[in-house]
Design a protein around this motif. Structure first.
Motif, PDB file in Angstrom:
ATOM      1  N   ALA A  74     -10.990   4.506   5.443  1.00 38.64           N
ATOM      2  CA  ALA A  74     -11.252   3.785   4.074  1.00 38.64           C
ATOM      3  C   ALA A  74     -12.171   4.888   3.374  1.00 38.64           C
ATOM      4  O   ALA A  74     -13.230   5.331   3.558  1.00 38.64           O
ATOM      5  N   SER A  80      -9.858   3.086  10.121  1.00 39.73           N
ATOM      6  CA  SER A  80      -8.658   3.295   9.099  1.00 39.73           C
ATOM      7  C   SER A  80      -9.005   4.062   8.059  1.00 39.73           C
ATOM      8  O   SER A  80      -7.964   4.261   7.135  1.00 39.73           O
ATOM      9  N   PHE A 121     -10.038   0.259  -0.245  1.00 38.90           N
ATOM     10  CA  PHE A 121      -9.668  -0.839   0.582  1.00 38.90           C
ATOM     11  C   PHE A 121     -10.189  -1.856   0.239  1.00 38.90           C
ATOM     12  O   PHE A 121     -11.596  -2.336   0.295  1.00 38.90           O
ATOM     13  N   PRO A 131       0.664  -1.145   0.227  1.00 40.37           N
ATOM     14  CA  PRO A 131      -0.027   0.064   0.055  1.00 40.37           C
ATOM     15  C   PRO A 131       0.817   1.295  -0.056  1.00 40.37           C
ATOM     16  O   PRO A 131       0.362   2.295  -0.642  1.00 40.37           O
ATOM     17  N   ASP A 137       0.373  -2.011   5.891  1.00 38.29           N
ATOM     18  CA  ASP A 137       0.622  -1.123   6.553  1.00 38.29           C
ATOM     19  C   ASP A 137       0.051   0.022   6.310  1.00 38.29           C
ATOM     20  O   ASP A 137       0.125   0.961   5.503  1.00 38.29           O
ATOM     21  N   CYS A 138      -1.027   0.103   6.951  1.00 44.05           N
ATOM     22  CA  CYS A 138      -2.315   1.032   6.709  1.00 44.05           C
ATOM     23  C   CYS A 138      -1.818   2.230   7.307  1.00 44.05           C
ATOM     24  O   CYS A 138      -1.688   3.446   6.349  1.00 44.05           O
ATOM     25  N   ASP A 139      -1.341   2.539   8.461  1.00 44.41           N
ATOM     26  CA  ASP A 139      -0.774   3.647   9.142  1.00 44.41           C
ATOM     27  C   ASP A 139       0.354   4.423   8.151  1.00 44.41           C
ATOM     28  O   ASP A 139       0.159   5.508   7.788  1.00 44.41           O
ATOM     29  N   PHE A 180      -5.251  -2.670   2.980  1.00 37.35           N
ATOM     30  CA  PHE A 180      -4.896  -1.777   3.761  1.00 37.35           C
ATOM     31  C   PHE A 180      -4.946  -2.428   5.185  1.00 37.35           C
ATOM     32  O   PHE A 180      -3.950  -2.089   6.150  1.00 37.35           O
ATOM     33  N   THR A 181      -5.772  -3.144   5.486  1.00 33.97           N
ATOM     34  CA  THR A 181      -6.296  -3.631   6.677  1.00 33.97           C
ATOM     35  C   THR A 181      -6.087  -5.160   6.974  1.00 33.97           C
ATOM     36  O   THR A 181      -6.253  -5.958   5.759  1.00 33.97           O
ATOM     37  N   ALA A 198     -13.100  -0.791   9.007  1.00 33.90           N
ATOM     38  CA  ALA A 198     -12.229  -0.361   8.182  1.00 33.90           C
ATOM     39  C   ALA A 198     -12.367   1.167   7.686  1.00 33.90           C
ATOM     40  O   ALA A 198     -11.532   2.077   7.614  1.00 33.90           O
TER      41      ALA A 198
END
Length: 265
Positions: A181, A179, A153, A100, A133-135, A119-120, A175
């Motif tokens: 999305a 996160s 996502f 990502p 590694d979404c962050d 991503f998650t 998500a």
């Protein structure tokens, strides 16, 4: 739906599958970068002429897949897409499988409007233990100055099984909430294989604030069912000659599909 789709409903994103990139096992050293660009240009033209709403460039041919993009491959994919930007007439996105942060970097380098990736989640996969590694991706979006880049996502990875046992709809809501999305994608078990209609329905009912797309296996026979639930779809394999993922895009298949979609909007 995203503003760059100009209010279109039931959006269709067509895939430009770039050939194997330098540094990967299937790379064609003899053909080199020129062959990659020429074949991608032909697929791009066929998709645009066929009437899709957007295109997305991906590195599906970089088998076996890696969870961390080599620097050379990131540079090569950025070069291919950048070379073609003067021919792109539609909103476009990018996806570097399965990284990502690299996908966001390529988008920033090329001017892409959106990115698709895992991503998650945590997965047992063909590539080993998969922890995206979404962050890092969202921080890269900020640091690279592309805050308007939309992140799509994919919440049920192909070639993998989730270690997260929560229902798919709950994972989709999570998500979006935790996160950030911008859209949720629902996939089948492998490239070109459709998702279960029940899974797509579950996610669409769980997520109301962002678009939901079918990510794999959409074809002329099931597109009416898919778009009765989803806001759009991403199509790769079905648009290829003979329905083979590794073939060139077939203009007739694209036109027939988009004619069917026109009756569903």
């Amino acid at each position: 739906m995203f503003d760059f789709f100009d209010g279109k409903k039931k959006v269709v994103i067509g895939m430009v599958h770039i050939g194997a990139l330098p540094g990967t096992p299937l790379y064609d050293e003899k053909g080199g970068m020129n062959t990659l660009i020429q074949k991608a240009a032909m697929d791009l033209e066929a998709l645009q002429d066929g009437g899709v709403d957007a295109v997305m460039f991906g590195n599906e041919n970089d088998r076996p897949y890696s969870l961390r993009a080599p620097v050379g491959s990131v540079a090569a994919m950025s070069a291919v897409v950048s070379f073609l930007t003067n021919r792109i007439q539609l909103p476009f996105g990018v996806n570097y499988l399965w990284d990502p942060v690299a996908s966001v970097a390529i988008a920033a380098a090329t001017g892409a409007k959106f990115v698709r990736e895992i991503f998650t989640g945590v997965y047992a996969s063909d590539m080993g233990l998969w922890v995206p590694d979404c962050d890092g991706a969202l921080k890269a979006r900020r640091d690279l100055g592309v805050r308007n880049l939309k992140l799509l996502f994919n919440i049920n990875a192909e070639f993998a099984a989730p270690l997260d046992t929560r229902p798919l709809g709950l994972r989709a809501r999570s998500a979006v909430f935790s996160s950030l999305a911008d859209a949720i994608l629902v996939s089948g078990p492998i490239t070109g294989q459709p998702t279960e209609q029940s899974a797509l329905t579950e996610v669409a009912e769980a997520v109301k604030d962002v678009p939901v797309f079918a990510n794999t296996g959409v074809n002329l026979d099931n597109v009416a069912d898919v778009l009765s639930v989803a806001d759009g779809c991403i199509v790769g394999t079905h648009f290829k000659v003979g329905g083979n993922t590794w073939n060139a895009v077939d203009p007739a298949r694209v036109r027939a599909f988009m004619e069917k979609v026109a009756t569903l909007r």
